[in-house]
Scaffold this active site. Structure first.
Site, PDB file in Angstrom:
ATOM      1  N   LYS A 159      -3.909  -1.237   4.442  1.00  0.00           N
ATOM      2  CA  LYS A 159      -3.250  -0.078   3.830  1.00  0.00           C
ATOM      3  C   LYS A 159      -3.819   0.270   2.454  1.00  0.00           C
ATOM      4  O   LYS A 159      -4.129   1.416   2.173  1.00  0.00           O
ATOM      5  CB  LYS A 159      -1.770  -0.416   3.620  1.00  0.00           C
TER       6      LYS A 159
ATOM      7  N   ARG B 217      10.529   0.560   1.236  1.00  0.00           N
ATOM      8  CA  ARG B 217      10.455  -0.649   2.044  1.00  0.00           C
ATOM      9  C   ARG B 217      11.783  -0.957   2.701  1.00  0.00           C
ATOM     10  O   ARG B 217      11.887  -1.918   3.454  1.00  0.00           O
ATOM     11  CB  ARG B 217      10.112  -1.809   1.114  1.00  0.00           C
TER      12      ARG B 217
ATOM     13  N   ARG C  43      -7.501 -13.438   1.824  1.00  0.00           N
ATOM     14  CA  ARG C  43      -7.627 -12.264   0.941  1.00  0.00           C
ATOM     15  C   ARG C  43      -7.758 -12.673  -0.525  1.00  0.00           C
ATOM     16  O   ARG C  43      -7.047 -13.554  -1.012  1.00  0.00           O
ATOM     17  CB  ARG C  43      -6.392 -11.382   1.120  1.00  0.00           C
TER      18      ARG C  43
ATOM     19  N   ARG D 197      -3.877 -13.725  -4.817  1.00  0.00           N
ATOM     20  CA  ARG D 197      -2.561 -13.328  -5.302  1.00  0.00           C
ATOM     21  C   ARG D 197      -1.594 -14.501  -5.216  1.00  0.00           C
ATOM     22  O   ARG D 197      -1.646 -15.276  -4.273  1.00  0.00           O
ATOM     23  CB  ARG D 197      -2.017 -12.160  -4.464  1.00  0.00           C
TER      24      ARG D 197
ATOM     25  N   ARG E 124       7.176 -12.492   3.692  1.00  0.00           N
ATOM     26  CA  ARG E 124       6.943 -11.045   3.564  1.00  0.00           C
ATOM     27  C   ARG E 124       6.830 -10.385   4.931  1.00  0.00           C
ATOM     28  O   ARG E 124       7.321  -9.284   5.138  1.00  0.00           O
ATOM     29  CB  ARG E 124       5.691 -10.785   2.730  1.00  0.00           C
TER      30      ARG E 124
HETATM   31  P1  ADP Z   1       2.373  -6.684   0.301  1.00  0.00           P
HETATM   32  O1  ADP Z   1       2.448  -5.374   1.035  1.00  0.00           O
HETATM   33  O2  ADP Z   1       1.064  -7.373   0.443  1.00  0.00           O
HETATM   34  O3  ADP Z   1       3.531  -7.618   0.540  1.00  0.00           O
HETATM   35  P2  ADP Z   1       2.732  -5.271  -2.279  1.00  0.00           P
HETATM   36  O4  ADP Z   1       1.548  -5.348  -3.152  1.00  0.00           O
HETATM   37  O5  ADP Z   1       3.085  -3.947  -1.695  1.00  0.00           O
HETATM   38  O6  ADP Z   1       2.482  -6.391  -1.213  1.00  0.00           O
HETATM   39  O7  ADP Z   1       4.032  -5.837  -3.012  1.00  0.00           O
HETATM   40  C1  ADP Z   1       4.050  -7.113  -3.581  1.00  0.00           C
HETATM   41  C2  ADP Z   1       5.479  -7.549  -3.832  1.00  0.00           C
HETATM   42  O8  ADP Z   1       6.092  -6.639  -4.761  1.00  0.00           O
HETATM   43  C3  ADP Z   1       6.400  -7.521  -2.616  1.00  0.00           C
HETATM   44  O9  ADP Z   1       6.303  -8.694  -1.832  1.00  0.00           O
HETATM   45  C4  ADP Z   1       7.768  -7.370  -3.289  1.00  0.00           C
HETATM   46  O10 ADP Z   1       8.208  -8.571  -3.855  1.00  0.00           O
HETATM   47  C5  ADP Z   1       7.457  -6.410  -4.433  1.00  0.00           C
HETATM   48  N1  ADP Z   1       7.618  -4.990  -4.023  1.00  0.00           N
HETATM   49  C6  ADP Z   1       6.650  -4.035  -3.951  1.00  0.00           C
HETATM   50  N2  ADP Z   1       7.161  -2.860  -3.539  1.00  0.00           N
HETATM   51  C7  ADP Z   1       8.480  -3.062  -3.335  1.00  0.00           C
HETATM   52  C8  ADP Z   1       9.559  -2.243  -2.892  1.00  0.00           C
HETATM   53  N3  ADP Z   1       9.374  -0.956  -2.556  1.00  0.00           N
HETATM   54  N4  ADP Z   1      10.790  -2.805  -2.789  1.00  0.00           N
HETATM   55  C9  ADP Z   1      11.005  -4.091  -3.119  1.00  0.00           C
HETATM   56  N5  ADP Z   1      10.037  -4.922  -3.532  1.00  0.00           N
HETATM   57  C10 ADP Z   1       8.783  -4.426  -3.648  1.00  0.00           C
END
Ligand code: ADP
Length: 218
Positions: free
Chosen positions: A17, A93, A130, A162, A173
């Site tokens: 993505k 989300r 990754r 990360r 996740r």
């Molecule tokens: P990934 O899609 O690889 O899990 P992201 O980079 O989108 O990771 O997000 C990393 C972390 O940030 C998530 O696991 C969560 O803890 C937090 N996060 C990001 N966006 C949101 C959201 N819209 N709502 C709640 N938590 C979020």
């Protein structure tokens, strides 16, 4: 002038993505708004938001809906997003976040929601190997024998794993994706804004599928 677009990208972690969003953001000349990148920047800068989000992120849990909605609301009020549109990556989300976004974007509703489909078995391996650039977010794959220090080819930043790409946090996740985020497919599916795009295959081919899906809604 090239028309902009207002777009939400859904899809499992590790589906590619982020990389596709960066490319689409250049193609459609709209900002790429990644809530994960915004939160990681807040953690690095040690802001109040960053301090409270750090442990949540590292555990692979979700930051609270109210905090996330306020963060995105503030970003969407900026000129670039108001005039050209945006690509939202990592938000919404949860159904509550999607409802809040629909409310705050009432005057300028979404053009399209893309679900980038890649099966869970395929993304698991990608996530463990990754590596990402701390500065520009570019993605790399570890072979097990990596350069040290590893410097980003794009911007010269540090390439690191990360903190939430550990097996436990990855599984958490992915589970949360299924329980909290998959319901958004039904939420958006009902309004005719949803496009499912096959995310398996050569990145250039997937990019072509994404742009055609978006063009159908602009
Ligand atoms: P990934 O899609 O690889 O899990 P992201 O980079 O989108 O990771 O997000 C990393 C972390 O940030 C998530 O696991 C969560 O803890 C937090 N996060 C990001 N966006 C949101 C959201 N819209 N709502 C709640 N938590 C979020």
């Amino acid at each position: 002038m090239i028309p902009g677009v207002r777009l939400v990208m859904l899809g499992r972690q590790g589906a590619g993505k982020g990389t596709q969003c960066v490319r689409m953001s250049r193609h459609f000349v709209v900002p790429h708004i990644s809530t994960g990148d915004m939160l990681r920047a807040a953690v690095r800068e040690g802001t109040e938001l960053g301090k409270s989000a750090k442990t949540v992120i590292e555990a692979g849990s979700l930051v609270g809906d109210d905090i996330m909605v306020a963060l995105v609301d503030e970003r969407l009020r900026m000129d670039d997003a108001r005039t050209r549109g945006y690509i939202l990556d990592g938000f919404p989300r949860t159904v509550a976040q999607a409802q809040a976004h629909d409310k705050l974007a009432k005057a300028r509703p979404l053009d399209v929601v893309i679900d980038l489909v890649v099966p869970r078995e395929l993304v698991l391996e990608r996530l463990t190997s990754r590596r990402v650039c701390r500065d520009c977010g570019a993605n790399y794959t570890s072979t097990g024998i990596d350069r040290s220090p590893w410097v980003c080819d794009m911007c010269g930043g540090d390439v690191v794993q990360r903190a939430d790409d550990t097996p436990d946090a990855i599984n958490r996740r992915l589970d949360l994706y299924e329980t909290q985020t998959q319901p958004l497919i039904d939420y958006y599916g009902g309004s005719g804004r949803l496009e499912s795009v096959d995310g398996v295959g050569d990145p250039d081919v997937v990019f072509g599928r994404l742009t055609s899906a978006i063009e159908r809604h602009r």
